[in-house]
Design a protein around this motif. Sequence first.
Motif, PDB file in Angstrom:
ATOM      1  N   VAL A  99       0.847  -1.193   0.000  1.00  0.00           N
ATOM      2  CA  VAL A  99       0.000   0.000   0.000  1.00  0.00           C
ATOM      3  C   VAL A  99       0.886   1.247   0.000  1.00  0.00           C
ATOM      4  CG1 VAL A  99      -1.885  -1.166   1.220  1.00  0.00           C
ATOM      5  CG2 VAL A  99      -0.188   0.139   2.521  1.00  0.00           C
ATOM      6  N   TYR A 100       0.316   2.351  -0.464  1.00  0.00           N
ATOM      7  CA  TYR A 100       1.027   3.621  -0.457  1.00  0.00           C
ATOM      8  C   TYR A 100       0.057   4.721  -0.032  1.00  0.00           C
ATOM      9  CZ  TYR A 100      -1.145   4.458  -5.064  1.00  0.00           C
ATOM     10  OH  TYR A 100      -2.041   4.639  -6.096  1.00  0.00           O
ATOM     11  N   LEU A 101       0.596   5.902   0.210  1.00  0.00           N
ATOM     12  CA  LEU A 101      -0.204   7.019   0.710  1.00  0.00           C
ATOM     13  C   LEU A 101      -0.191   8.170  -0.289  1.00  0.00           C
ATOM     14  CD1 LEU A 101       1.166   7.181   4.384  1.00  0.00           C
ATOM     15  CD2 LEU A 101      -0.595   5.655   3.449  1.00  0.00           C
ATOM     16  N   GLU A 102      -1.350   8.824  -0.427  1.00  0.00           N
ATOM     17  CA  GLU A 102      -1.459  10.020  -1.247  1.00  0.00           C
ATOM     18  C   GLU A 102      -2.242  11.085  -0.492  1.00  0.00           C
ATOM     19  OE1 GLU A 102      -1.597   8.733  -5.975  1.00  0.00           O
ATOM     20  OE2 GLU A 102      -3.457   9.018  -4.870  1.00  0.00           O
ATOM     21  N   GLN A 103      -1.921  12.332  -0.759  1.00  0.00           N
ATOM     22  CA  GLN A 103      -2.728  13.426  -0.234  1.00  0.00           C
ATOM     23  C   GLN A 103      -4.141  13.298  -0.793  1.00  0.00           C
ATOM     24  OE1 GLN A 103      -2.295  17.836  -1.473  1.00  0.00           O
ATOM     25  NE2 GLN A 103      -0.925  17.599   0.298  1.00  0.00           N
ATOM     26  N   PHE A 104      -5.146  13.564   0.051  1.00  0.00           N
ATOM     27  CA  PHE A 104      -6.542  13.475  -0.387  1.00  0.00           C
ATOM     28  C   PHE A 104      -7.080  14.879  -0.633  1.00  0.00           C
ATOM     29  CE2 PHE A 104     -11.157  13.165   0.600  1.00  0.00           C
ATOM     30  CZ  PHE A 104     -11.508  12.360  -0.478  1.00  0.00           C
ATOM     31  N   TRP A 105      -7.494  15.129  -1.855  1.00  0.00           N
ATOM     32  CA  TRP A 105      -8.051  16.431  -2.215  1.00  0.00           C
ATOM     33  C   TRP A 105      -9.556  16.422  -1.989  1.00  0.00           C
ATOM     34  CZ3 TRP A 105      -5.396  17.938  -7.525  1.00  0.00           C
ATOM     35  CH2 TRP A 105      -4.045  18.223  -7.277  1.00  0.00           C
ATOM     36  N   GLU A 106     -10.009  17.198  -1.022  1.00  0.00           N
ATOM     37  CA  GLU A 106     -11.444  17.294  -0.730  1.00  0.00           C
ATOM     38  C   GLU A 106     -12.183  17.921  -1.911  1.00  0.00           C
ATOM     39  OE1 GLU A 106     -13.023  16.190   1.829  1.00  0.00           O
ATOM     40  OE2 GLU A 106     -11.753  16.212   3.610  1.00  0.00           O
ATOM     41  N   HIS A 107     -13.324  17.371  -2.221  1.00  0.00           N
ATOM     42  CA  HIS A 107     -14.223  17.930  -3.233  1.00  0.00           C
ATOM     43  C   HIS A 107     -13.529  18.149  -4.572  1.00  0.00           C
ATOM     44  CE1 HIS A 107     -16.862  18.335   0.150  1.00  0.00           C
ATOM     45  NE2 HIS A 107     -16.049  19.174   0.744  1.00  0.00           N
ATOM     46  N   ALA A 108     -12.682  17.203  -4.937  1.00  0.00           N
ATOM     47  CA  ALA A 108     -12.020  17.257  -6.237  1.00  0.00           C
ATOM     48  C   ALA A 108     -12.910  16.612  -7.296  1.00  0.00           C
ATOM     49  CB  ALA A 108     -10.678  16.537  -6.170  1.00  0.00           C
ATOM     50  N   ARG A 109     -12.554  16.816  -8.528  1.00  0.00           N
ATOM     51  CA  ARG A 109     -13.245  16.194  -9.651  1.00  0.00           C
ATOM     52  C   ARG A 109     -12.368  15.098 -10.243  1.00  0.00           C
ATOM     53  NH1 ARG A 109     -14.964  21.014 -13.514  1.00  0.00           N
ATOM     54  NH2 ARG A 109     -15.876  19.280 -14.666  1.00  0.00           N
ATOM     55  N   HIS A 110     -13.024  14.105 -10.814  1.00  0.00           N
ATOM     56  CA  HIS A 110     -12.328  12.994 -11.468  1.00  0.00           C
ATOM     57  C   HIS A 110     -12.471  13.198 -12.973  1.00  0.00           C
ATOM     58  CE1 HIS A 110     -11.273   8.492 -11.460  1.00  0.00           C
ATOM     59  NE2 HIS A 110     -11.277   8.889 -12.723  1.00  0.00           N
ATOM     60  N   VAL A 111     -11.367  13.526 -13.632  1.00  0.00           N
ATOM     61  CA  VAL A 111     -11.373  13.800 -15.067  1.00  0.00           C
ATOM     62  C   VAL A 111     -10.343  12.913 -15.739  1.00  0.00           C
ATOM     63  CG1 VAL A 111     -11.083  15.555 -16.858  1.00  0.00           C
ATOM     64  CG2 VAL A 111     -12.079  16.185 -14.650  1.00  0.00           C
ATOM     65  N   GLU A 112     -10.724  12.300 -16.844  1.00  0.00           N
ATOM     66  CA  GLU A 112      -9.819  11.385 -17.528  1.00  0.00           C
ATOM     67  C   GLU A 112      -9.688  11.747 -19.003  1.00  0.00           C
ATOM     68  OE1 GLU A 112     -11.908   7.847 -16.442  1.00  0.00           O
ATOM     69  OE2 GLU A 112     -13.051   7.768 -18.319  1.00  0.00           O
ATOM     70  N   VAL A 113      -8.594  11.304 -19.595  1.00  0.00           N
ATOM     71  CA  VAL A 113      -8.301  11.561 -21.005  1.00  0.00           C
ATOM     72  C   VAL A 113      -8.251  10.228 -21.749  1.00  0.00           C
ATOM     73  CG1 VAL A 113      -6.626  12.494 -22.654  1.00  0.00           C
ATOM     74  CG2 VAL A 113      -7.017  13.660 -20.463  1.00  0.00           C
ATOM     75  N   GLN A 114      -9.025  10.129 -22.833  1.00  0.00           N
ATOM     76  CA  GLN A 114      -9.015   8.925 -23.663  1.00  0.00           C
ATOM     77  C   GLN A 114      -7.883   9.019 -24.680  1.00  0.00           C
ATOM     78  OE1 GLN A 114     -11.358   5.968 -23.985  1.00  0.00           O
ATOM     79  NE2 GLN A 114      -9.399   5.457 -24.953  1.00  0.00           N
ATOM     80  N   LEU A 115      -7.069   7.961 -24.742  1.00  0.00           N
ATOM     81  CA  LEU A 115      -5.938   7.922 -25.672  1.00  0.00           C
ATOM     82  C   LEU A 115      -6.056   6.746 -26.628  1.00  0.00           C
ATOM     83  CD1 LEU A 115      -2.897   8.581 -23.300  1.00  0.00           C
ATOM     84  CD2 LEU A 115      -3.946  10.205 -24.863  1.00  0.00           C
ATOM     85  N   LEU A 116      -5.483   6.927 -27.807  1.00  0.00           N
ATOM     86  CA  LEU A 116      -5.248   5.855 -28.763  1.00  0.00           C
ATOM     87  C   LEU A 116      -3.792   5.950 -29.192  1.00  0.00           C
ATOM     88  CD1 LEU A 116      -8.372   6.347 -31.085  1.00  0.00           C
ATOM     89  CD2 LEU A 116      -8.122   4.613 -29.294  1.00  0.00           C
ATOM     90  N   ALA A 117      -3.118   4.810 -29.306  1.00  0.00           N
ATOM     91  CA  ALA A 117      -1.715   4.822 -29.726  1.00  0.00           C
ATOM     92  C   ALA A 117      -1.434   3.569 -30.545  1.00  0.00           C
ATOM     93  CB  ALA A 117      -0.789   4.880 -28.510  1.00  0.00           C
ATOM     94  N   ASP A 118      -0.581   3.719 -31.567  1.00  0.00           N
ATOM     95  CA  ASP A 118      -0.243   2.555 -32.390  1.00  0.00           C
ATOM     96  C   ASP A 118       1.247   2.255 -32.323  1.00  0.00           C
ATOM     97  OD1 ASP A 118       1.084   4.264 -34.196  1.00  0.00           O
ATOM     98  OD2 ASP A 118      -0.683   4.484 -35.470  1.00  0.00           O
ATOM     99  N   GLU A 119       1.670   1.211 -33.025  1.00  0.00           N
ATOM    100  CA  GLU A 119       3.059   0.778 -33.003  1.00  0.00           C
ATOM    101  C   GLU A 119       3.939   1.585 -33.948  1.00  0.00           C
ATOM    102  OE1 GLU A 119       2.857  -3.354 -33.901  1.00  0.00           O
ATOM    103  OE2 GLU A 119       2.124  -3.916 -31.901  1.00  0.00           O
ATOM    104  N   HIS A 120       3.348   2.564 -34.612  1.00  0.00           N
ATOM    105  CA  HIS A 120       4.088   3.379 -35.579  1.00  0.00           C
ATOM    106  C   HIS A 120       4.410   4.757 -35.015  1.00  0.00           C
ATOM    107  CE1 HIS A 120       3.091   0.243 -38.515  1.00  0.00           C
ATOM    108  NE2 HIS A 120       1.891   0.256 -37.971  1.00  0.00           N
ATOM    109  N   GLY A 121       4.217   4.933 -33.711  1.00  0.00           N
ATOM    110  CA  GLY A 121       4.603   6.173 -33.051  1.00  0.00           C
ATOM    111  C   GLY A 121       3.508   7.190 -32.862  1.00  0.00           C
ATOM    112  N   ALA A 122       2.312   6.897 -33.342  1.00  0.00           N
ATOM    113  CA  ALA A 122       1.212   7.855 -33.200  1.00  0.00           C
ATOM    114  C   ALA A 122       0.556   7.725 -31.828  1.00  0.00           C
ATOM    115  CB  ALA A 122       0.162   7.643 -34.286  1.00  0.00           C
TER     116      ALA A 122
END
Length: 468
Positions: free
Chosen positions: A204-227
């Motif tokens: 287990v590890y510890l992280e600071q907890f941000w009260e009332h934060a938002r969860h935002v994610e980025v969708q990625l696509l990547a191929d074997e040709h460097g894109a």
Amino acid sequence: MTRVPRRPVGKVLVANRGEIALRIVRTCREMGIRTVVAHSTVDRDSAAVRLADEAVQIGPGAPRRSYLYAPALVEAALRTGADAVHPGYGFLSEDPDFAEICARNGLVFVGPRPDVIARMGDKVLARRLMAGTGVPVLPGTVEPVRGASEALVEARRIGLPLIVKAAAGGGGRGMAVVRRWADLEQTVRAVRAAARSVFGDDRVYLEQFWEHARHVEVQLLADEHGAVVHLGNRDCSVQRRHQKLVEECPAPGLPDGMADALAEAAVRGARAVGYTGAGTFEFLVHRDRFAFIEANCRIQVEHPVTEMVTGIDVVREQLLVAGGLPLSVEQSAVEFRGVALECRINAEDPTRDFAPCPGTVTEFVPPGGPFVRLDTHVHTGSVVPPDYDSLLAKLVVWAPDRDAALARMERALAEFRIAGAGLRTTREVLREILADERFRAGTHSTSLLAEMAAGSATADGADDPEVA
């Protein structure tokens, strides 16, 4: 690490169930790729089994004897002549050992390389890797904490509140918030025990907890040709037990420049680890700052909102990359239009802390109308078993702007009828969420459900310690 020679995928074993299995089968059919659905005895009559070109029964209902049993899945793929395995999400989708087993048997695993999955699956290592590339991470430990005394020393440095996380955790499981010094030792022990039981790894590890934060994610696509291409961001802040209920693309109300900064950080992180396929880099956002929390090396449940806004089939891109082909889209060609929302209809009882509610569906009337998408494997007569995740359907809507999208989702939820013997669903609580003024204003955070339950916008008891 075993390498499989890449060639366009011709036949896929779908190593999953429910709506994601059906989703994969449909895209494969459009691409001219044959499909084999691996299924348990419980799912022998599922929609995915009916639509697939072939189906193979791999074991009984218990996941560890079917969907989590790698030998049966690999044997089914080899016996049917499949050249690739698509793991969907959940089950073995982020298991580097399964990816390596597939490779050793000459099967393409539709996902990143095993070594990438292993690195990003280790949350402590992933934090170090991201920090080393300049991606912001939450203040916390850079190594697992070894005992109560070390945890206390590190916690004093980080400050309260903080969150204890399993190094091998993911999907909202294996974490707990600490708000009082007196609770630290007990919480570390509890998370460690849960991590050992669920993940077979008690670090287990510890992280600071941000009260009332938002969860935002980025969708990625990547191929074997460097894109490496990003498909924008999603807000996934509406959660129960650290697991998502409502998702939205794009995230509303981000500070100026943050959307670009999040995308740049995610692309930089993906390049640094040699990522390929579809994946998601997840961040916490608090006011004008953000921090990386984890990467998901698979397709996400909420990918449809990104598809609705970009017009890009994420599963199709996964299959192209798996076959060694380049992505079909370049970053300059990605266009973002309108707003999409997704509501997860789960077989859960919100009055009992969202406890699962297996049963039989006796009424199922899906909503319709323009720009309404329903990803589901359920129909009238479906049996919802206790063995698996409680997700019944994903209701997705698109509109030119957020107000119109909210109105469309409200209408679609009101129109959606699903009921059954012993069955309770999240439909009504989803309608309450959409009516909440914080959600409508786009100012909500991961504390929203706790605040709604407390009837307060500040809810001191939000995100009480728990171990999932």
